[in-house]
Design a protein around this motif. Structure first.
Motif, PDB file in Angstrom:
ATOM      1  N   LYS A 231       0.908  -1.376  -0.016  1.00 37.00           N
ATOM      2  CA  LYS A 231      -0.074  -0.108   0.320  1.00 37.00           C
ATOM      3  C   LYS A 231       0.981   1.314  -0.051  1.00 37.00           C
ATOM      4  O   LYS A 231       0.422   2.178  -0.296  1.00 37.00           O
ATOM      5  CB  LYS A 231      -0.803   0.236   1.240  1.00 37.00           C
ATOM      6  CG  LYS A 231      -2.512  -1.146   1.197  1.00 37.00           C
ATOM      7  CD  LYS A 231      -2.827  -0.570   0.175  1.00 37.00           C
ATOM      8  CE  LYS A 231      -3.640  -1.929  -0.217  1.00 37.00           C
ATOM      9  NZ  LYS A 231      -3.802  -2.173  -1.560  1.00 37.00           N
ATOM     10  N   GLU A 232       2.168   1.520   0.095  1.00 37.20           N
ATOM     11  CA  GLU A 232       2.757   2.345   0.564  1.00 37.20           C
ATOM     12  C   GLU A 232       4.564   2.108  -0.041  1.00 37.20           C
ATOM     13  O   GLU A 232       5.241   0.299   0.909  1.00 37.20           O
ATOM     14  CB  GLU A 232       2.869   3.024   1.707  1.00 37.20           C
ATOM     15  CG  GLU A 232       3.548   2.268   2.770  1.00 37.20           C
ATOM     16  CD  GLU A 232       2.960   3.501   4.459  1.00 37.20           C
ATOM     17  OE1 GLU A 232       2.754   4.303   4.209  1.00 37.20           O
ATOM     18  OE2 GLU A 232       3.640   2.848   5.224  1.00 37.20           O
ATOM     19  N   ASN A 233       5.492   2.720   0.015  1.00 30.22           N
ATOM     20  CA  ASN A 233       6.871   2.737  -0.025  1.00 30.22           C
ATOM     21  C   ASN A 233       7.331   2.107   1.443  1.00 30.22           C
ATOM     22  O   ASN A 233       7.374   2.702   1.742  1.00 30.22           O
ATOM     23  CB  ASN A 233       7.268   3.449  -1.041  1.00 30.22           C
ATOM     24  CG  ASN A 233       6.754   3.049  -2.471  1.00 30.22           C
ATOM     25  OD1 ASN A 233       6.633   2.154  -3.197  1.00 30.22           O
ATOM     26  ND2 ASN A 233       6.513   4.635  -2.992  1.00 30.22           N
ATOM     27  N   PRO A 234       8.117   1.081   1.185  1.00 28.92           N
ATOM     28  CA  PRO A 234       8.804   1.283   2.015  1.00 28.92           C
ATOM     29  C   PRO A 234      10.252   2.312   3.035  1.00 28.92           C
ATOM     30  O   PRO A 234      10.173   3.242   1.666  1.00 28.92           O
ATOM     31  CB  PRO A 234      10.127   0.033   1.929  1.00 28.92           C
ATOM     32  CG  PRO A 234      10.087  -0.171   0.558  1.00 28.92           C
ATOM     33  CD  PRO A 234       8.519   0.254   0.101  1.00 28.92           C
ATOM     34  N   GLN A 235      10.156   2.930   4.477  1.00 24.26           N
ATOM     35  CA  GLN A 235      11.158   3.713   3.690  1.00 24.26           C
ATOM     36  C   GLN A 235      12.272   2.833   4.536  1.00 24.26           C
ATOM     37  O   GLN A 235      12.566   2.489   5.005  1.00 24.26           O
ATOM     38  CB  GLN A 235      10.582   4.622   5.434  1.00 24.26           C
ATOM     39  CG  GLN A 235      11.735   5.405   5.672  1.00 24.26           C
ATOM     40  CD  GLN A 235      10.796   6.767   6.792  1.00 24.26           C
ATOM     41  OE1 GLN A 235       9.403   6.119   7.448  1.00 24.26           O
ATOM     42  NE2 GLN A 235      11.002   8.152   7.047  1.00 24.26           N
ATOM     43  N   LEU A 236      13.105   3.646   3.176  1.00 22.89           N
ATOM     44  CA  LEU A 236      14.548   2.753   2.881  1.00 22.89           C
ATOM     45  C   LEU A 236      15.280   3.784   4.011  1.00 22.89           C
ATOM     46  O   LEU A 236      15.498   5.582   4.231  1.00 22.89           O
ATOM     47  CB  LEU A 236      15.039   2.793   2.134  1.00 22.89           C
ATOM     48  CG  LEU A 236      14.192   1.793   1.262  1.00 22.89           C
ATOM     49  CD1 LEU A 236      14.862   1.862  -0.706  1.00 22.89           C
ATOM     50  CD2 LEU A 236      14.764   0.488   1.649  1.00 22.89           C
ATOM     51  N   PRO A 237      16.539   2.749   4.996  1.00 21.43           N
ATOM     52  CA  PRO A 237      17.546   4.010   5.637  1.00 21.43           C
ATOM     53  C   PRO A 237      18.397   4.900   4.333  1.00 21.43           C
ATOM     54  O   PRO A 237      18.821   4.790   3.308  1.00 21.43           O
ATOM     55  CB  PRO A 237      18.630   3.154   6.399  1.00 21.43           C
ATOM     56  CG  PRO A 237      18.018   1.584   5.339  1.00 21.43           C
ATOM     57  CD  PRO A 237      16.621   1.877   4.576  1.00 21.43           C
ATOM     58  N   GLU A 238      18.800   5.821   5.059  1.00 20.96           N
ATOM     59  CA  GLU A 238      20.171   6.588   4.078  1.00 20.96           C
ATOM     60  C   GLU A 238      21.578   6.229   4.112  1.00 20.96           C
ATOM     61  O   GLU A 238      21.453   5.303   5.069  1.00 20.96           O
ATOM     62  CB  GLU A 238      20.063   8.274   5.110  1.00 20.96           C
ATOM     63  CG  GLU A 238      18.718   8.506   4.471  1.00 20.96           C
ATOM     64  CD  GLU A 238      18.551   9.189   2.925  1.00 20.96           C
ATOM     65  OE1 GLU A 238      19.555   9.480   2.776  1.00 20.96           O
ATOM     66  OE2 GLU A 238      17.902   9.175   2.362  1.00 20.96           O
ATOM     67  N   GLY A 239      22.054   6.774   3.280  1.00 22.50           N
ATOM     68  CA  GLY A 239      23.559   5.961   3.060  1.00 22.50           C
ATOM     69  C   GLY A 239      23.979   4.966   2.884  1.00 22.50           C
ATOM     70  O   GLY A 239      25.020   4.396   2.564  1.00 22.50           O
ATOM     71  N   ILE A 240      22.720   3.945   1.964  1.00 26.40           N
ATOM     72  CA  ILE A 240      23.668   2.363   1.371  1.00 26.40           C
ATOM     73  C   ILE A 240      23.895   3.018  -0.520  1.00 26.40           C
ATOM     74  O   ILE A 240      24.909   3.038  -0.557  1.00 26.40           O
ATOM     75  CB  ILE A 240      21.826   1.915   1.211  1.00 26.40           C
ATOM     76  CG1 ILE A 240      21.962   1.640   2.426  1.00 26.40           C
ATOM     77  CG2 ILE A 240      22.390   0.994   0.274  1.00 26.40           C
ATOM     78  CD1 ILE A 240      19.778   0.439   2.405  1.00 26.40           C
ATOM     79  N   ASN A 241      23.039   3.743  -0.919  1.00 26.44           N
ATOM     80  CA  ASN A 241      23.650   4.206  -2.093  1.00 26.44           C
ATOM     81  C   ASN A 241      24.060   5.964  -2.006  1.00 26.44           C
ATOM     82  O   ASN A 241      25.105   5.730  -3.466  1.00 26.44           O
ATOM     83  CB  ASN A 241      22.072   4.571  -3.299  1.00 26.44           C
ATOM     84  CG  ASN A 241      21.927   2.926  -3.241  1.00 26.44           C
ATOM     85  OD1 ASN A 241      22.767   2.104  -3.703  1.00 26.44           O
ATOM     86  ND2 ASN A 241      20.373   2.916  -4.081  1.00 26.44           N
ATOM     87  N   ASN A 242      24.696   6.109  -0.705  1.00 22.40           N
ATOM     88  CA  ASN A 242      24.776   7.357  -0.976  1.00 22.40           C
ATOM     89  C   ASN A 242      25.575   7.144  -0.038  1.00 22.40           C
ATOM     90  O   ASN A 242      25.301   8.216   1.411  1.00 22.40           O
ATOM     91  CB  ASN A 242      24.419   8.378  -1.472  1.00 22.40           C
ATOM     92  CG  ASN A 242      23.300   9.010   0.078  1.00 22.40           C
ATOM     93  OD1 ASN A 242      22.754   7.071   0.029  1.00 22.40           O
ATOM     94  ND2 ASN A 242      22.698  10.109   0.173  1.00 22.40           N
TER      95      ASN A 242
END
Lengths: 151, 281
Positions: free
Chosen positions: B5-16
């Motif tokens: 129903k909604e996008n998960p909130q991904l942690p910052e700093g994985i791809n950047n």
């Protein structure tokens, strides 16, 4: 003289690049919260419950320019190897911004979800000199809109 | 199966990676600077040691002077410069031949040595010195470059630097600028050291010939008078040591009797010829 120009460009690139990057990230994080309810999935075939939904193509595209500091940092990385952090954050921003713009379009169409999402990345300004230029990221997918018939 | 129903909130700093780009940059730029400077140092260190082993005959004979002089006057000046230089060269010199060329059309005060034992002297230089002693110091300095094999040292250093540039693939890219500048700074530092060595050797030759070193600083005094800003340029990129430093070096090596020693004037015919030419110009 050459060195002074180089240092000034480097300083300008760093200051303005950092400013715009941190401002952009703040905006991205905030808008991702707002648009969270439009789910974005890479699945190619939607589940049966969406059979009666209308579908349409939505896309978001963004072009971000590389600043001078980033090109210098990246060309140094070319010598030493390792993660090119300067470009990682640039592409991360571009991808997320592209998805946000796609979600924006989907919201305007009244869509619930976007499936079969894909990205494309390209470099613009190949002739603008070594390393300098911009990146374009295009995100596209199929938006599913609850049709009046299915309600 | 259903879509979330909604996008998960991904942690910052994985791809950047949120590392400090500035610190990262300083470390990399510093490492590159250090690498190029230490490599250049190694090349410079090696070049100074290899050069004396290279037979003098291998030096390509490079002269920038035109062959033959247009007037008898010019030929006479060239002969005078040649004989003065020959008198300064020590008996035990290993350099088989030194040729002095006279550049009558160049007004800038300059003298330089090129590979193959060639010394060039400009009209501007003869105008800048007041005595034979002052002129002899310049000639001795250029001869010292040849004796110390500096043209070969310079050639070896340049070959080394071209190799660094080729190996690291430096071009006009931004990191290349850092590498080129640090390479240039090292080359200039070697160049200044060569000038100091030539000054020191020339001073010995001058003392051997005249018995004193009075007048040896004439040219440098003239440079300072002509251009007071000559010493305000930042030192790292200069190919020669500061003029003031060179004068101080010469003065500090003067013996007590030197201030009273008499200067040998330039030949009268030469002074006349120079002043006549400057009037006609």
């Amino acid at each position: 003289m050459e060195l002074i120009v180089f240092l000034v460009l480097l300083g300008l690139g760093y200051v303005f690049g950092r400013l715009s990057e941190s401002r952009h990230y703040r905006a991205i994080i905030q808008r991702e919260q707002v648009l969270r309810d439009i789910s974005v999935v890479p699945v190619k075939i939607p589940p049966p419950e969406y059979l009666r939904h209308e579908s349409t193509l939505v896309c978001g595209s963004v072009v971000i320019s590389v600043d001078y500091f980033k090109t210098v940092a990246a060309s140094l990385r070319n010598i030493f190897g390792g993660r090119v952090g300067a470009y990682e954050s640039l592409l991360d921003r571009a991808r997320r911004e592209a998805v946000l713009r796609m979600q924006d379009e989907a919201r305007q169409l009244g869509a619930e979800t976007i499936y079969n999402v894909k990205y494309e990345t390209s470099r613009i300004g190949e002739n603008a000199g070594k390393g300098l230029g911009s990146v374009e990221v295009l995100a596209y997918g199929t938006a599913l809109i609850a049709s009046t018939a299915s309600k | 199966m259903s879509f979330p129903k909604e996008n998960p909130q991904l942690p910052e700093g994985i791809n950047n990676h949120h590392e400090s780009p500035f610190v990262d940059f300083v470390i990399m730029a510093g490492a590159l600077l250090l690498a190029v400077v230490s490599l250049s140092f190694l090349i410079g260190w090696g070049a100074v040691r290899i050069a004396p082993a290279v037979p003098f005959e291998w030096e390509p004979d490079i002269s920038l002077a035109p062959s033959g002089y247009s007037s008898e006057e010019d030929q006479r000046i060239a002969d005078y410069l040649q004989s003065l230089t020959q008198q300064l060269i020590p008996q035990e010199s290993e350099i088989p031949s030194v040729k002095v060329h006279w550049l009558p059309d160049v007004d800038a005060a300059n003298a330089f040595a090129t590979s193959g034992g060639n010394i060039h002297v400009t009209r501007g230089l003869l105008d800048a010195v007041n005595s034979e002693n002052g002129l002899a110091m310049v000639l001795a300095h250029e001869y010292a470059h040849i004796e110390l094999r500096h043209p070969v040292v310079l050639m070896l250093e340049q070959i080394g630097h071209t190799l660094i540039a080729l190996l690291t693939g430096f071009d006009n890219s931004s990191a290349g600028t850092i590498a080129q500048q640090s390479g240039l700074i090292s080359l200039m530092a070697f160049s200044r050291n060569m000038e100091r060595a030539a000054d020191a050797r020339a001073l010995t030759l001058i003392n051997n010939y005249y018995g004193h070193s009075r007048g040896s600083e004439e040219l440098f005094e003239h440079i300072l008078e002509a251009d007071e800003s000559a010493d305000r340029q930042w030192g790292l990129w200069q190919s020669h040591p500061a003029t003031v430093e060179r004068i101080e070096f010469l003065n500090s090596h003067k013996k007590s009797g030197d201030t009273h020693a008499s200067l040998r004037p330039l030949p009268t015919w030469l002074s006349k010829s120079l002043s006549r030419d400057s009037e006609t110009q």
